[in-house]
Design a protein around this motif. Structure first.
Motif, PDB file in Angstrom:
ATOM      1  N   LYS A  24       0.840  -1.206   0.000  1.00 52.13           N
ATOM      2  CA  LYS A  24       0.000   0.000   0.000  1.00 52.13           C
ATOM      3  C   LYS A  24       0.870   1.251   0.000  1.00 52.13           C
ATOM      4  O   LYS A  24       1.808   1.358   0.772  1.00 52.13           O
ATOM      5  CB  LYS A  24      -0.901   0.023   1.232  1.00 52.13           C
ATOM      6  CG  LYS A  24      -1.956  -1.041   1.226  1.00 52.13           C
ATOM      7  CD  LYS A  24      -2.870  -0.895   2.424  1.00 52.13           C
ATOM      8  CE  LYS A  24      -3.924  -1.993   2.412  1.00 52.13           C
ATOM      9  NZ  LYS A  24      -4.867  -1.840   3.517  1.00 52.13           N
ATOM     10  N   HIS A  25       0.509   2.174  -0.879  1.00 54.23           N
ATOM     11  CA  HIS A  25       1.196   3.459  -0.988  1.00 54.23           C
ATOM     12  C   HIS A  25       0.143   4.561  -0.916  1.00 54.23           C
ATOM     13  O   HIS A  25      -0.782   4.588  -1.737  1.00 54.23           O
ATOM     14  CB  HIS A  25       1.927   3.588  -2.323  1.00 54.23           C
ATOM     15  CG  HIS A  25       2.970   2.547  -2.556  1.00 54.23           C
ATOM     16  ND1 HIS A  25       4.304   2.775  -2.337  1.00 54.23           N
ATOM     17  CD2 HIS A  25       2.874   1.265  -2.988  1.00 54.23           C
ATOM     18  CE1 HIS A  25       4.982   1.686  -2.627  1.00 54.23           C
ATOM     19  NE2 HIS A  25       4.135   0.752  -3.029  1.00 54.23           N
ATOM     20  N   GLN A  26       0.268   5.467   0.034  1.00 53.31           N
ATOM     21  CA  GLN A  26      -0.577   6.660   0.082  1.00 53.31           C
ATOM     22  C   GLN A  26       0.230   7.761  -0.582  1.00 53.31           C
ATOM     23  O   GLN A  26       1.299   8.125  -0.090  1.00 53.31           O
ATOM     24  CB  GLN A  26      -0.913   7.021   1.537  1.00 53.31           C
ATOM     25  CG  GLN A  26      -1.929   8.127   1.659  1.00 53.31           C
ATOM     26  CD  GLN A  26      -3.299   7.737   1.124  1.00 53.31           C
ATOM     27  OE1 GLN A  26      -3.766   6.633   1.346  1.00 53.31           O
ATOM     28  NE2 GLN A  26      -3.935   8.645   0.409  1.00 53.31           N
ATOM     29  N   VAL A  27      -0.253   8.265  -1.713  1.00 56.33           N
ATOM     30  CA  VAL A  27       0.515   9.247  -2.477  1.00 56.33           C
ATOM     31  C   VAL A  27      -0.336  10.478  -2.761  1.00 56.33           C
ATOM     32  O   VAL A  27      -1.566  10.404  -2.795  1.00 56.33           O
ATOM     33  CB  VAL A  27       1.042   8.654  -3.813  1.00 56.33           C
ATOM     34  CG1 VAL A  27       1.967   7.496  -3.561  1.00 56.33           C
ATOM     35  CG2 VAL A  27      -0.088   8.234  -4.714  1.00 56.33           C
ATOM     36  N   THR A  28       0.338  11.591  -2.961  1.00 58.16           N
ATOM     37  CA  THR A  28      -0.325  12.814  -3.403  1.00 58.16           C
ATOM     38  C   THR A  28       0.213  13.138  -4.788  1.00 58.16           C
ATOM     39  O   THR A  28       1.411  13.405  -4.948  1.00 58.16           O
ATOM     40  CB  THR A  28      -0.061  13.975  -2.429  1.00 58.16           C
ATOM     41  OG1 THR A  28      -0.563  13.609  -1.139  1.00 58.16           O
ATOM     42  CG2 THR A  28      -0.757  15.246  -2.910  1.00 58.16           C
ATOM     43  N   LEU A  29      -0.677  13.082  -5.755  1.00 58.35           N
ATOM     44  CA  LEU A  29      -0.307  13.389  -7.138  1.00 58.35           C
ATOM     45  C   LEU A  29      -0.282  14.901  -7.297  1.00 58.35           C
ATOM     46  O   LEU A  29      -1.192  15.590  -6.814  1.00 58.35           O
ATOM     47  CB  LEU A  29      -1.315  12.764  -8.097  1.00 58.35           C
ATOM     48  CG  LEU A  29      -1.482  11.241  -7.962  1.00 58.35           C
ATOM     49  CD1 LEU A  29      -2.634  10.764  -8.821  1.00 58.35           C
ATOM     50  CD2 LEU A  29      -0.203  10.520  -8.316  1.00 58.35           C
ATOM     51  N   PRO A  30       0.720  15.447  -7.944  1.00 56.74           N
ATOM     52  CA  PRO A  30       0.831  16.899  -8.069  1.00 56.74           C
ATOM     53  C   PRO A  30      -0.256  17.486  -8.963  1.00 56.74           C
ATOM     54  O   PRO A  30      -0.822  16.794  -9.812  1.00 56.74           O
ATOM     55  CB  PRO A  30       2.212  17.091  -8.692  1.00 56.74           C
ATOM     56  CG  PRO A  30       2.483  15.816  -9.416  1.00 56.74           C
ATOM     57  CD  PRO A  30       1.796  14.738  -8.624  1.00 56.74           C
ATOM     58  N   GLY A  31      -0.553  18.751  -8.740  1.00 57.78           N
ATOM     59  CA  GLY A  31      -1.474  19.453  -9.624  1.00 57.78           C
ATOM     60  C   GLY A  31      -0.882  19.526 -11.023  1.00 57.78           C
ATOM     61  O   GLY A  31       0.332  19.590 -11.189  1.00 57.78           O
TER      62      GLY A  31
END
Length: 82
Positions: A24-31
């Motif tokens: 599991k990876h919690q990621v924030t994709l850039p704008g």
């Protein structure tokens, strides 16, 4: 411009071995200018998460045959057809 997007990406069935064994990876994709779609997400995963043997995960601009992609527990192929 699309705002940053927080998603959880999970790998199983052995695919996690390509990602240092992390399921599991919690990621924030850039704008970005265009909204995020699966194709853009796969490119981002390849550049940022995939640690080895990309040929076992990606073929062209999609996943290899035999890899099941689920979005909220629904098959991606079925979502693309609708």
């Amino acid at each position: 411009m699309a705002a940053p997007l927080s998603v959880q990406v999970e790998f199983g069935g052995g695919a996690e071995l390509l990602f240092d064994g992390v399921k599991k990876h919690q990621v924030t994709l850039p704008g970005q200018e265009e909204p995020w779609d699966i194709r853009n997400l796969l490119v981002w995963i390849k550049k940022n998460l995939l640690k080895e043997r990309p040929e076992l995960f990606i073929r062209g601009d999609s996943v290899r045959p035999g890899i099941l992609v689920l979005i909220n527990d629904a098959d991606w192929e079925l979502l693309r057809a609708s």
